[in-house]
Design a protein around this motif. Structure first.
Motif, PDB file in Angstrom:
ATOM      1  N   TYR B  10      -5.995  43.017   1.130  1.00  0.00           N
ATOM      2  CA  TYR B  10      -6.102  41.561   1.272  1.00  0.00           C
ATOM      3  C   TYR B  10      -5.578  40.901  -0.011  1.00  0.00           C
ATOM      4  N   LEU B  11      -4.742  39.885   0.175  1.00  0.00           N
ATOM      5  CA  LEU B  11      -4.266  39.110  -0.960  1.00  0.00           C
ATOM      6  C   LEU B  11      -4.319  37.636  -0.602  1.00  0.00           C
ATOM      7  N   VAL B  12      -4.652  36.832  -1.605  1.00  0.00           N
ATOM      8  CA  VAL B  12      -4.581  35.382  -1.468  1.00  0.00           C
ATOM      9  C   VAL B  12      -3.710  34.861  -2.595  1.00  0.00           C
ATOM     10  N   LYS B  13      -2.637  34.159  -2.231  1.00  0.00           N
ATOM     11  CA  LYS B  13      -1.703  33.642  -3.224  1.00  0.00           C
ATOM     12  C   LYS B  13      -1.457  32.159  -2.983  1.00  0.00           C
ATOM     13  N   ARG B  14      -0.897  31.518  -3.982  1.00  0.00           N
ATOM     14  CA  ARG B  14      -0.589  30.084  -3.859  1.00  0.00           C
ATOM     15  C   ARG B  14       0.893  29.917  -3.556  1.00  0.00           C
ATOM     16  N   THR B  15       1.205  28.831  -2.898  1.00  0.00           N
ATOM     17  CA  THR B  15       2.593  28.480  -2.596  1.00  0.00           C
ATOM     18  C   THR B  15       3.434  28.495  -3.870  1.00  0.00           C
TER      19      THR B  15
END
Lengths: 110, 114
Positions: B10-15
């Motif tokens: 799982y990864l969460v990144k910003r635009t």
């Protein structure tokens, strides 16, 4: 395109019943593969059937191939709750990649 | 036992961030693939590679690049992540080319771009 199209999109059955999923494709093929995907996980190869084969078995799985109708079916006998997953077919012709469809979601109720 | 390992589940990144998805196989396979999977669209091939330093575009390469510096490792790079790249990414490898043999898949990397 070499993509297979699975039918039905979703299937719900009780444990112990048989589940049949179908795959249709449009161009000539060398082989056709079936894969299973448990929710949120990667795909797992189930069986490969070559274009000169009509039927293949693996445990409770039976795959048929009809090249004249450009179709294949996957039969799971005596289904179990653990068979709940999505199932994908991947027909392969003379290309350099495997293309997958949208799959059949199978739900087996205990 | 055959194994394809994807570095992050799982990864969460910003635009706008640069994102690396890593995939390693321990089977000495020549061929490696990156797919993305979205509801209703199935699996779509992004890029594949038949040898070290070789790469081929799949059906949806726009916005992605890849790197294969070593046989066992195939990296997918999002140069500037966008929200429409939120998806499940699946890496696979195979011994035989094309569809002559089975593909071995990793467990997937679910990427969310905010």
């Amino acid at each position: 395109s070499q993509q297979g199209e699975e039918d039905p999109q979703a299937l719900s059955i009780q444990e112990g019943e048989n589940a049949t999923m179908n795959c249709s494709y449009k161009t000539s093929i060398n082989n056709l593969q079936w894969y299973r995907q448990n929710s949120g996980r990667g795909l797992v190869h189930l069986i490969l059937i070559r274009s000169n084969e009509r039927e293949k078995h693996s445990g409770r799985l039976r795959v048929t191939l009809d090249t004249s109708k450009k179709s294949s079916s996957l039969l799971i006998t005596a289904s179990r709750a653990a068979d709940t997953a999505s199932y994908f077919c991947a027909p392969w012709g003379n290309t350099d990649k495997l293309i997958f469809g949208t799959g059949t979601r199978l739900q087996v109720f205990p | 036992d055959v194994k394809v390992t994807q570095s992050s589940r799982y990864l969460v990144k910003r635009t706008g961030e640069k994102v690396f998805l890593e995939c390693v196989q321990d089977m000495d396979h020549e061929n490696m693939f990156w797919y993305r999977q979205d509801p209703g669209l199935g699996l779509r091939l992004i890029y594949f590679s038949y040898d070290v330093k070789m790469k081929e575009k799949g059906d949806i390469p726009e916005g992605y690049s890849v790197s294969r510096e070593k046989k066992e490792r195939f990296s997918l790079i999002l140069e500037s992540a966008s929200t429409n790249q939120t998806s499940m990414y699946l890496c696979a490898s195979s011994l035989a080319g094309g569809g002559t043999g089975e593909l071995f898949f990793g467990e997937g990397s679910r990427l969310t771009v905010l």
